[in-house]
Write a protein that holds these residues in place. Structure first.
Motif, mmCIF file in Angstrom:
data_model
loop_
_atom_site.group_PDB
_atom_site.id
_atom_site.type_symbol
_atom_site.label_atom_id
_atom_site.label_comp_id
_atom_site.label_asym_id
_atom_site.label_seq_id
_atom_site.Cartn_x
_atom_site.Cartn_y
_atom_site.Cartn_z
ATOM 1 N N GLU A 1 45.446 41.161 44.133
ATOM 2 C CA GLU A 1 45.268 41.415 45.566
ATOM 3 C C GLU A 1 43.827 41.727 45.955
ATOM 4 O O GLU A 1 43.518 41.797 47.145
ATOM 5 C CB GLU A 1 46.164 42.585 45.995
ATOM 6 C CG GLU A 1 47.643 42.262 45.948
ATOM 7 C CD GLU A 1 48.007 41.070 46.800
ATOM 8 O OE1 GLU A 1 47.490 40.959 47.936
ATOM 9 O OE2 GLU A 1 48.802 40.236 46.326
ATOM 10 N N PHE A 2 42.948 41.882 44.973
ATOM 11 C CA PHE A 2 41.548 42.150 45.280
ATOM 12 C C PHE A 2 40.847 40.826 45.603
ATOM 13 O O PHE A 2 40.261 40.181 44.735
ATOM 14 C CB PHE A 2 40.863 42.861 44.108
ATOM 15 C CG PHE A 2 39.448 43.280 44.417
ATOM 16 C CD1 PHE A 2 39.198 44.381 45.224
ATOM 17 C CD2 PHE A 2 38.373 42.572 43.908
ATOM 18 C CE1 PHE A 2 37.895 44.768 45.521
ATOM 19 C CE2 PHE A 2 37.068 42.951 44.202
ATOM 20 C CZ PHE A 2 36.827 44.036 45.004
ATOM 21 N N THR B 1 42.271 28.170 43.357
ATOM 22 C CA THR B 1 42.268 28.118 44.827
ATOM 23 C C THR B 1 40.891 28.451 45.384
ATOM 24 O O THR B 1 40.307 27.689 46.169
ATOM 25 C CB THR B 1 43.310 29.102 45.393
ATOM 26 O OG1 THR B 1 44.614 28.698 44.991
ATOM 27 C CG2 THR B 1 43.239 29.131 46.921
ATOM 28 N N PHE B 2 40.358 29.594 44.976
ATOM 29 C CA PHE B 2 39.099 30.062 45.580
ATOM 30 C C PHE B 2 37.882 29.375 44.965
ATOM 31 O O PHE B 2 36.837 29.292 45.618
ATOM 32 C CB PHE B 2 39.020 31.580 45.476
ATOM 33 C CG PHE B 2 39.996 32.261 46.393
ATOM 34 C CD1 PHE B 2 39.671 32.485 47.723
ATOM 35 C CD2 PHE B 2 41.254 32.637 45.947
ATOM 36 C CE1 PHE B 2 40.570 33.090 48.586
ATOM 37 C CE2 PHE B 2 42.155 33.247 46.793
ATOM 38 C CZ PHE B 2 41.815 33.466 48.122
ATOM 39 N N THR C 1 36.028 37.489 44.496
ATOM 40 C CA THR C 1 37.434 37.084 44.497
ATOM 41 C C THR C 1 37.777 36.271 43.257
ATOM 42 O O THR C 1 38.778 36.528 42.568
ATOM 43 C CB THR C 1 37.751 36.266 45.760
ATOM 44 O OG1 THR C 1 37.488 37.056 46.919
ATOM 45 C CG2 THR C 1 39.205 35.816 45.772
ATOM 46 N N ILE C 2 36.940 35.277 42.946
ATOM 47 C CA ILE C 2 37.185 34.406 41.786
ATOM 48 C C ILE C 2 37.158 35.211 40.502
ATOM 49 O O ILE C 2 38.006 35.022 39.611
ATOM 50 C CB ILE C 2 36.151 33.266 41.757
ATOM 51 C CG1 ILE C 2 36.357 32.332 42.947
ATOM 52 C CG2 ILE C 2 36.247 32.480 40.448
ATOM 53 C CD1 ILE C 2 35.231 31.348 43.177
ATOM 54 N N SER C 3 36.205 36.134 40.386
ATOM 55 C CA SER C 3 36.100 36.950 39.170
ATOM 56 C C SER C 3 37.341 37.813 38.975
ATOM 57 O O SER C 3 37.879 37.917 37.863
ATOM 58 C CB SER C 3 34.853 37.833 39.246
ATOM 59 O OG SER C 3 33.683 37.048 39.341
ATOM 60 N N ALA D 1 40.331 35.548 37.993
ATOM 61 C CA ALA D 1 40.189 35.048 36.622
ATOM 62 C C ALA D 1 40.488 36.157 35.615
ATOM 63 O O ALA D 1 41.163 35.933 34.597
ATOM 64 C CB ALA D 1 38.773 34.501 36.410
ATOM 65 N N PHE D 2 40.016 37.365 35.922
ATOM 66 C CA PHE D 2 40.298 38.490 35.045
ATOM 67 C C PHE D 2 41.787 38.827 35.050
ATOM 68 O O PHE D 2 42.351 39.212 34.019
ATOM 69 C CB PHE D 2 39.469 39.703 35.473
ATOM 70 C CG PHE D 2 39.555 40.867 34.519
ATOM 71 C CD1 PHE D 2 39.356 40.695 33.159
ATOM 72 C CD2 PHE D 2 39.847 42.143 34.979
ATOM 73 C CE1 PHE D 2 39.431 41.757 32.281
ATOM 74 C CE2 PHE D 2 39.938 43.219 34.118
ATOM 75 C CZ PHE D 2 39.725 43.031 32.758
ATOM 76 N N SER D 3 42.442 38.668 36.212
ATOM 77 C CA SER D 3 43.877 38.938 36.285
ATOM 78 C C SER D 3 44.664 37.970 35.398
ATOM 79 O O SER D 3 45.650 38.371 34.767
ATOM 80 C CB SER D 3 44.364 38.838 37.741
ATOM 81 O OG SER D 3 44.455 37.496 38.174
ATOM 82 N N ALA D 4 44.236 36.700 35.354
ATOM 83 C CA ALA D 4 44.918 35.720 34.495
ATOM 84 C C ALA D 4 44.776 36.096 33.026
ATOM 85 O O ALA D 4 45.744 36.003 32.242
ATOM 86 C CB ALA D 4 44.344 34.323 34.743
#
Length: 461
Positions: free
Chosen positions: A18-19, A84-85, A167-169, A172-175
């Motif tokens: 959500e960040f 997406t982003f 947002t992308i970082s 990517a870290f969430s994945a």
């Protein structure tokens, strides 16, 4: 792994997911010097595709989530968000930004894995706690997203495009973080754990959703292909839970409001930045989209927490409450249609969102009271699917330019009318319910909720 560690990992994923500090300003980014699209292109050619593809992916992703047992789809959620982003950052043409909406639709649909994982990964005794933790992580992620976005733009630290890197970082870290989640060996429909191979036969399924269970002898089950047996079991269990839920009038009524109100809320939230932009276009004013999102999240969280402690007689007063708040939502959207003051528009959006999240919380636990534990994710998913189907229809009619070519303010007038109609429908329902209650001579109680028949909850598949 203990349920506390599992919860911590899941909550961290929810926060990172959500960040997305670029989201409060994504419309400004698209129509600004970075992409140079017109408001009409964003409104009619780009944003509607996110709705369509979210709808297209939702049911398939729900089934795949159950079949693959959650974790792979949670990883996919982080990956699809990253793509997406990243595509939004690199895309230059309308077609390339339309691809962003395709991936965004996939990203939204895969969130079902995040919300249903807990029911397979932890014991039932911890459901309420873990649900609260994951909801808090979701809200905190959105709050920090809006706060960071506003801080950076207000002080000129990062521009709208540079926010995309944050947002992308995070996504990517969430994945990568999702790989830490422990795998589960069961799911609700395709991988139910049982001591006996169970195959409910179609002719045993009755109209009221109840079924007799036929136990297939072990030697016969060995002759049946495991995947075919799982598919048959899953289909029958899905159908039985569907009938059991929606033949309950209480579930049906609250689900009706859930679907229509969610349709309206998502449509409003998807296009709100366009109406904000119409109010500030050509004016030298500061934009506080991020602060509005942060404030709305905090107020909404407090309201949701508060409503959970109320002991209202919802079976009696539910319809009139839904009617009143639907009318209020309609009035707020009419103000959005009329007003060109950005501060009024900000205030209206906060009020609209807080009301929706508060009442949808009531709808969620009122529906959940009349469901068996195993059918939560199915019924919640169906209600969401109906909301997206209605939203897709509404998008085709008023936003895509296919049927009516309405500008953003005219669209909000239509949304206002939809909530007014919803309020009228539930006012009629309330009249019937209260009249029936009075005829039966029952004592009128507001704050003491009557005992709910939990026989459905106790009958497990």
């Amino acid at each position: 792994m203990s349920w506390k560690k599992t919860s911590l990992i899941l909550c961290m994923f929810g926060f990172l997911k959500e960040f997305r500090p670029s989201e409060p300003f994504v419309t400004n980014y698209l129509i600004g010097p970075w992409k140079n699209f017109t408001s009409e292109q964003v409104n009619q050619d780009i944003y509607p595709l996110g709705t369509y593809f979210n709808l297209a992916f939702l049911i398939l992703v729900f089934l795949i989530t159950d079949f693959l047992r959650y974790k792979p789809v949670i990883v996919l959620c982080g990956l699809s968000g990253t793509i997406t982003f990243l595509t939004l950052l690199l895309g230059k043409t309308v077609f390339e930004i339309q691809l962003v909406e395709v991936f965004y639709g996939l990203f939204l649909s895969t969130e079902v894995a995040y919300y249903s994982y807990i029911y397979a990964a932890v014991e039932k005794t911890h459901y309420q706690k873990v649900t609260g933790f994951t909801r808090a992580a979701y809200l905190f992620g959105r709050f920090m997203s809006g706060l960071v976005a506003q801080w950076n733009t207000s002080f000129g630290i990062l521009d709208y495009e540079q926010l995309l890197y944050l947002t992308i970082s995070a996504l990517a870290f969430s994945a990568a973080w999702a790989f830490l989640l422990p795998s589960v060996n069961k799911s609700v429909y395709f991988h139910r754990i049982s001591n006996t191979d169970v195959l409910p036969l179609p002719n045993n399924l009755q109209a009221d959703g109840k079924s007799d269970i036929t136990y297939v002898p072990n030697d016969q089950s060995r002759k049946t292909k495991p995947i075919l047996l799982k598919l048959k079991n899953a289909y029958l269990l899905l159908w039985k839970d569907f009938l059991r839920a929606y033949t309950n009038i209480h579930v049906a009524k609250w689900s009706l409001w859930w679907a229509f109100a969610t349709c309206g809320y998502v449509q409003v939230a998807s296009y709100i930045q366009l109406i904000w932009e119409s109010a500030v276009e050509g004016k030298h004013v500061n934009i506080y989209n991020g602060a509005v999102e942060a404030l709305y999240t905090i107020i909404g969280a407090a309201a949701v927490f508060g409503v959970g402690a109320l002991r209202v007689n919802w079976p009696l007063l539910g319809e009139i409450t839904l009617s009143i708040f639907s009318f209020i939502e309609g009035i707020l959207l009419f103000v959005s249609f009329e007003s060109h003051n950005i501060w009024i528009l900000y205030a209206v959006y906060i009020a609209f969102g807080v009301i929706y999240h508060t009442v949808i919380t009531v709808a969620s636990f009122e529906v959940a009271k009349h469901l068996s534990d195993d059918s939560y994710s199915l019924i919640f998913g169906i209600n969401t699917f109906l909301a997206l189907a209605l939203q897709s229809l509404l998008t085709v009619i008023v936003a895509s330019g296919t049927i009516f070519s309405l500008d953003i303010r005219q669209q909000y007038l239509v949304y206002s009318g939809c909530f007014a109609v919803l309020g009228l429908i539930f006012m009629l329902m309330a009249f019937v319910t209260i009249t029936k209650f009075c005829r039966e001579g029952k004592k009128f109680k507001i704050w003491l909720e009557p005992t709910i028949d939990r026989s459905l909850s106790s009958s497990q598949s």
